[in-house]
Design a protein around this motif. Structure first.
Motif, short mmCIF file in Angstrom:
data_model
loop_
_atom_site.label_atom_id
_atom_site.label_comp_id
_atom_site.label_asym_id
_atom_site.label_seq_id
_atom_site.Cartn_x
_atom_site.Cartn_y
_atom_site.Cartn_z
N ALA A 86 31.74 -2.76 -15.44
CA ALA A 86 32.29 -3.10 -14.12
C ALA A 86 32.83 -1.84 -13.43
CB ALA A 86 33.39 -4.15 -14.27
N ALA A 87 33.46 -0.95 -14.21
CA ALA A 87 33.99 0.29 -13.63
C ALA A 87 32.84 1.17 -13.13
CB ALA A 87 34.83 1.04 -14.66
N ARG A 88 31.81 1.28 -13.93
CA ARG A 88 30.68 2.12 -13.54
C ARG A 88 30.03 1.59 -12.26
NH1 ARG A 88 26.41 1.37 -17.40
NH2 ARG A 88 28.05 1.68 -18.92
N LEU A 89 29.86 0.28 -12.19
CA LEU A 89 29.20 -0.31 -11.02
C LEU A 89 30.04 -0.18 -9.75
CD1 LEU A 89 27.48 -3.54 -12.40
CD2 LEU A 89 26.53 -1.27 -12.01
N SER A 90 31.35 -0.08 -9.93
CA SER A 90 32.16 0.09 -8.71
C SER A 90 32.61 1.54 -8.54
CB SER A 90 33.35 -0.87 -8.71
OG SER A 90 34.05 -0.76 -9.92
N ASN A 91 31.97 2.44 -9.28
CA ASN A 91 32.26 3.88 -9.16
C ASN A 91 33.73 4.21 -9.33
OD1 ASN A 91 29.69 4.98 -8.70
ND2 ASN A 91 29.72 4.06 -6.65
N THR A 92 34.37 3.54 -10.27
CA THR A 92 35.77 3.89 -10.52
C THR A 92 35.93 4.24 -12.00
OG1 THR A 92 36.25 1.56 -10.91
CG2 THR A 92 36.89 2.44 -8.77
N LYS A 93 37.07 4.83 -12.31
CA LYS A 93 37.34 5.19 -13.69
C LYS A 93 38.56 4.38 -14.13
CE LYS A 93 37.54 9.39 -16.47
NZ LYS A 93 38.10 8.62 -17.55
N ILE A 94 38.52 3.86 -15.32
CA ILE A 94 39.67 3.08 -15.79
C ILE A 94 40.79 4.04 -16.19
CG2 ILE A 94 40.46 1.54 -17.63
CD1 ILE A 94 37.81 0.06 -17.32
N ASP A 95 41.95 3.81 -15.60
CA ASP A 95 43.06 4.74 -15.76
C ASP A 95 43.94 4.30 -16.95
OD1 ASP A 95 45.21 6.40 -15.49
OD2 ASP A 95 45.45 6.08 -13.32
N LEU A 96 43.66 4.85 -18.12
CA LEU A 96 44.41 4.46 -19.32
C LEU A 96 45.87 4.88 -19.23
CD1 LEU A 96 41.83 5.25 -22.19
CD2 LEU A 96 42.42 3.02 -21.24
N GLU A 97 46.11 6.02 -18.55
CA GLU A 97 47.49 6.50 -18.40
C GLU A 97 48.34 5.50 -17.62
OE1 GLU A 97 49.70 8.54 -19.70
OE2 GLU A 97 47.98 8.81 -21.02
N LYS A 98 47.72 4.92 -16.59
CA LYS A 98 48.44 3.93 -15.77
C LYS A 98 48.78 2.70 -16.63
CE LYS A 98 47.60 1.53 -11.40
NZ LYS A 98 46.45 1.28 -10.51
N ILE A 99 47.85 2.30 -17.47
CA ILE A 99 48.11 1.16 -18.36
C ILE A 99 49.30 1.48 -19.27
CG2 ILE A 99 47.18 -0.24 -20.26
CD1 ILE A 99 44.40 0.12 -19.02
N ARG A 100 49.28 2.70 -19.82
CA ARG A 100 50.38 3.09 -20.74
C ARG A 100 51.72 3.14 -20.01
NH1 ARG A 100 46.17 7.25 -22.48
NH2 ARG A 100 45.21 6.23 -24.26
N MET A 101 51.70 3.70 -18.80
CA MET A 101 52.95 3.80 -18.03
C MET A 101 53.50 2.41 -17.69
SD MET A 101 52.29 6.97 -15.45
CE MET A 101 52.84 5.96 -14.10
N ASN A 102 52.60 1.52 -17.24
CA ASN A 102 53.05 0.16 -16.91
C ASN A 102 53.58 -0.57 -18.15
OD1 ASN A 102 51.94 0.88 -14.48
ND2 ASN A 102 50.90 -1.07 -14.14
N TYR A 103 52.90 -0.35 -19.26
CA TYR A 103 53.33 -0.99 -20.50
C TYR A 103 54.75 -0.51 -20.86
CZ TYR A 103 53.55 -2.31 -25.41
OH TYR A 103 53.95 -2.85 -26.61
N ASP A 104 54.97 0.79 -20.76
CA ASP A 104 56.30 1.34 -21.07
C ASP A 104 57.36 0.75 -20.14
OD1 ASP A 104 55.20 2.78 -23.10
OD2 ASP A 104 55.13 4.69 -22.01
N SER A 105 57.02 0.66 -18.85
CA SER A 105 57.99 0.09 -17.88
C SER A 105 58.31 -1.36 -18.23
CB SER A 105 57.45 0.08 -16.45
OG SER A 105 57.06 1.35 -16.08
N LEU A 106 57.28 -2.12 -18.56
CA LEU A 106 57.51 -3.53 -18.88
C LEU A 106 58.32 -3.67 -20.17
CD1 LEU A 106 54.04 -4.99 -17.83
CD2 LEU A 106 56.26 -5.60 -16.83
#
Ligand code: ATP
Ligand code: MG
Length: 236
Positions: A86-106
């Motif tokens: 899905a990421a490739r087809l929409s020309n985006t990159k999955i941001d693992l850092e953002k996932i980690r940051m949100n997880y830490d905040s939660l």
């Protein structure tokens, strides 16, 4: 944060969202503060130019949290495909850092967290980074949601065995009836075999009930069914 669970399943569509939402509602019902997260969602709908995951909306409502949507669901993809695709087809990159940051905040915000994975454990999120790797990083015990019809023994044993090979702590199994009029003999014997062969507790069997609909949130039905069918003493 105390703890919580990473909810995975033997497949896509087995009831991870219903189970994660039901557990979050149970925590709330007990007066406990549980946040929710859907780190990666595919098949999101475009609403006012933003991509929205039905799963994340359901979880947020079930947990009754006021966290911003983007904190709960950092990665939203439109195509109903594996995240890498899905990421490739929409020309985006999955941001693992953002996932980690949100997880830490939660984690900082809440006493417990209920996380819904995407698909099963070997779904690719990034080149060679899979759901199992995300679950490992989050260091939460996992709960495996499985279906109740024929074939579930094989799928569930494969999932539990793979999770254990990767060092995950498997808390137990929740069997979910996603189809109406299932065969009770298959259900009962499969549940027994899964417990015998994994040594894990069966934390509950969720019956088929039309009110358990991810697109139409019904808090009362969700809570009543989970109160009745889930082994709260082991889970909470
Ligand atoms: N016990 C149940 N009774 C009736 N319908 C159910 C039940 N459990 C799940 N469903 C329905 O089956 C579908 C799949 O469930 P759900 O979305 O929870 O699965 P999932 O594993 O989260 O799927 P995905 O991999 O897409 O995130 C949904 O439409 C949901 O409303
Ligand atoms: Mg889901």
């Amino acid at each position: 944060m105390g703890r919580g669970y990473f909810i995975t399943g033997t497949d896509t569509g087995v009831g991870k969202t219903i189970v994660a939402g039901g557990l979050a509602a149970l925590y709330k019902d007990k007066g406990l503060d549980a946040g929710v997260m859907k780190p990666v969602a595919t098949g999101c709908k475009r609403i006012n130019n933003a991509l929205v995951s039905e799963d994340a909306v359901f979880l947020k409502r079930a947990a009754e949290v006021d966290d911003e949507y983007a904190l709960i669901n950092p990665v939203s993809l439109e195509q109903p495909l594996a995240p890498t695709v899905a990421a490739r087809l929409s020309n985006t990159k999955i941001d693992l850092e953002k996932i980690r940051m949100n997880y830490d905040s939660l984690c900082e915000k809440h006493d417990y967290l209920i996380i819904e994975g995407v698909g099963g454990l070997l779904v690719p999120i990034e080149a060679y980074y899979f759901v199992v790797d995300l679950a490992s990083e989050m260091e939460l015990p996992i709960i495996v949601v499985c279906r109740s019809n024929l074939g579930t023994i094989n799928h569930t044993l494969l999932t539990v065995s793979y999770a254990r090979e990767h060092g995950l702590d498997v808390k137990g199994i929740i069997m979910n009836d996603i189809k109406e009029n299932g065969d009770d003999v298959v259900k009962k014997t499969s549940a027994d075999e899964i417990q015998r062969l994994t040594g894990l507790p069966l934390l509950g069997i969720i019956p088929f009930d039309k009110r358990l609909d991810v697109t139409q949130f019904n808090k009362e039905a969700l809570l009543n069914i989970f109160r009745d069918k889930i082994d709260k003493d082991i889970i909470i």
